[in-house]
Structure formats: structure tokens, C-alpha cells
Design a protein around this motif. Sequence first.
Motif, PDB file in Angstrom:
ATOM      1  N   ILE A  64      15.016   1.148-138.744  1.00 32.12           N
ATOM      2  CA  ILE A  64      14.257   2.407-138.802  1.00 32.12           C
ATOM      3  C   ILE A  64      15.007   3.456-137.992  1.00 32.12           C
ATOM      4  O   ILE A  64      15.263   3.261-136.797  1.00 32.12           O
ATOM      5  N   THR A  69      14.889   2.307-143.445  1.00 31.14           N
ATOM      6  CA  THR A  69      13.774   3.242-143.595  1.00 31.14           C
ATOM      7  C   THR A  69      13.970   4.427-142.656  1.00 31.14           C
ATOM      8  O   THR A  69      14.652   4.326-141.640  1.00 31.14           O
ATOM      9  N   SER A 124      11.961   7.545-140.439  1.00 24.80           N
ATOM     10  CA  SER A 124      10.685   8.007-139.889  1.00 24.80           C
ATOM     11  C   SER A 124      10.538   9.521-139.985  1.00 24.80           C
ATOM     12  O   SER A 124       9.461  10.057-139.774  1.00 24.80           O
ATOM     13  N   LYS A 138       4.730   7.984-139.299  1.00 25.28           N
ATOM     14  CA  LYS A 138       5.595   7.364-140.312  1.00 25.28           C
ATOM     15  C   LYS A 138       6.405   6.222-139.704  1.00 25.28           C
ATOM     16  O   LYS A 138       6.622   5.195-140.349  1.00 25.28           O
ATOM     17  N   GLU A 139       6.829   6.382-138.459  1.00 24.27           N
ATOM     18  CA  GLU A 139       7.547   5.292-137.791  1.00 24.27           C
ATOM     19  C   GLU A 139       6.661   4.059-137.695  1.00 24.27           C
ATOM     20  O   GLU A 139       7.105   2.936-138.005  1.00 24.27           O
ATOM     21  N   ARG A 140       5.408   4.234-137.289  1.00 19.26           N
ATOM     22  CA  ARG A 140       4.500   3.092-137.161  1.00 19.26           C
ATOM     23  C   ARG A 140       4.216   2.455-138.518  1.00 19.26           C
ATOM     24  O   ARG A 140       4.092   1.232-138.631  1.00 19.26           O
ATOM     25  N   ASN A 173       6.298   2.388-141.049  1.00 24.31           N
ATOM     26  CA  ASN A 173       7.504   1.628-141.389  1.00 24.31           C
ATOM     27  C   ASN A 173       7.552   0.301-140.649  1.00 24.31           C
ATOM     28  O   ASN A 173       7.971  -0.726-141.202  1.00 24.31           O
ATOM     29  N   SER A 194      13.665   4.775-132.170  1.00 24.24           N
ATOM     30  CA  SER A 194      12.312   5.332-132.132  1.00 24.24           C
ATOM     31  C   SER A 194      12.286   6.798-131.723  1.00 24.24           C
ATOM     32  O   SER A 194      13.208   7.302-131.072  1.00 24.24           O
TER      33      SER A 194
END
Length: 339
Positions: A77, A107, A109, A115-117, A119, A135
Motif C-alpha cells: 500500500i 494498492t 491510498s 482508503k488506506e484502512r 486497503n 502509511s
Amino acid sequence: MTTPTVQPPRSPVTRKDVARYAGVSTAVVSYVVNGGPKKVAPATEAKVQDAIRVLDYRPNAAARALKLGSSETLGLIVPDNSNPFFSLLAHAVEDAAAERGYALLLTNSDGDLAKERRNVRNLAARQVDGVLLASVLFQPDLEDLEKADIPWVLLNHDSEGPGINSIGVDLTAGAQIAVEHLLGHGHTNIGLAIGTNVGKNVDGRELGWLKALKEAGLPEGPIARSDFTRPGGYEAGKRLLASSNRPTAIFASSDMQAVGILRALHEAGVSVPGDIALTSFDGSAEAEYAWPALTTVDQPVREMAEAAVDGILGARRKAPPQQRTFPTKLHVRQSCGCP
């Protein structure tokens, strides 16, 4: 009029078909396909590989994953893989994973925490063997991975903490080197274009800028906060130009910001480095092809990617967490005033 003959659908080629064609047992086919656990004589392996090629045998990935207890897949990510630095990092991680027999799911974010969470949850649901996360937070929420017993490594991360697997560079030291280089050119009013982060934490690059100025006995220069993007740099450049305390040099916290700053300076008829010198941070390929070419702080992306993948594999073996901080180096080009 004749009716064309309808061919029955061809059934998938199985391991038994390969074994029959090669004249070996199904166990031998399995050893060749999986690279073990038992060794196969070179001549026998060649017969099996020939059978696989002729019959176009494709092993069932789901069955293989079930048998091995591994999907042989890692998740990555990043905030934005259109950013040349993260594109380079993703490519390096993919290469490192492939060398170790793993595929990679990438992926984005988009710099958005929700969106990060999402993914993270999606990768956990797919039961990947590990997640590498660049992150938007310095201390991200990894509960979904921990519940699924999926190991993780934080990328582009220079904070320390118990139980953390992380890979990064010393942002503060790297920024300090870049600012000290501008001080060496005689600049005493050095501005900062610094990226913003979701957690509103103080970025190590800002600390490095401050440290260099303090040790030189100089006051803080003007600051422009913006996104880690070309448009963000463009807006930061315009604000710094309009500052009542207009700097004679600027340190940008990313190459993308520096490219945007260059556009703002060029549009204003400001000479770089004659009127305003510029250094940046990342070491992306785009820095080399900007005009003038950017003096930038290089990060050892290949080494970081290999260490990150090895960190995942180590965590799968229950090895203790490691926090690895890599050194940076200043890549001198023309934007700072060097010939």
C-alpha cells in the motif's frame, strides 16, 4: 448445409496428465512444480518440464496455497504510485518479492486514511502472506492484520517503537545535509516547502531544516505547507515568492514539490539557481530530468525494498521485529548553484 461439429470443452490438464506424459509419479511432478521438498534428477526434471510445456499445465494456485499454507502473495500500500518515488519503490519491492518467489498486489491510498484502512482490510481478507505499508500516519492502525496474524512492515518510516517492523531513512539527517549544502553556497535565508500529513505530526525533514539553521546561528526562514505533489509545490512556490521575507534558497521536502516550485519560479521570471537556489528530498528519476536538474537527497530504494521483503519473511518465521534506518546521500546537480 452442414452443421459444424461442436467440440466438447477441454478439461483442465491435471498433475496426473503431466505424470503420465513424463512417465513419472505425481509426487515427482509436485516436487518439480514446488521446487521440493525432495530433489529430482536433472534428466527427470527436464522430462517433467517438457510435459508441462507440451500439455500447457497450469497448477491450481488456490490448491497450491492451501497445501503450502501460503498464498505466495504480498500486499503493498502506497500513498500514490503516480509519484515517481513511490513508483520506483513499488517496482523495487515487486522485484525483491519475485526473487523470493512471491507475487505482489499493489494498492493506492491516495493519501486518504479511510482508503488506506480499506486497503488493509481488503488485503487481510485475501489472506496475503504479508503487507508492506507506506502509511499516511506515523502510527497506523494495524488491528486487521494483527487479528488475521498477517505480518507487516512499515515503509518510509523513521519512528521507533516496541514491536514495530519498519524500514526508512533518517529524514532529519538527510534534510540537514541538503540545507547545509545551501548554507555552503552562502545563503542565510532558506525557506522550507514541507508536505502535510494526516496526523499533523512534525516531519523529520522540517526538524532537519531547523537544526541546520540553528547550528549555523540563523533564524528560521519562511515556511509553506502543501501537499507532496507537483501542484502542492507550485502553490508553495508562489507563496514563498510572495513572502515579505522572500528566501534566496528553498529546501523542498519532496522532488515532486520541487518540480512544482520550479514552475512557479520560471513563471515569475526568477532564475534558478541565480536568484533562488533549490534542493529537495527523495532521489526520484524525475529530479535528474527537471530543469535545472535537482540537487536532491537520495534514498537507497533497492536496499530498502529488499530489507522490507526480508522483514516480512522474517516475521513469518516469528523473528523479532527490526527497525532499520538507512543512510541517505546528497546527489549534487545544478539547482543548488553547483556547476
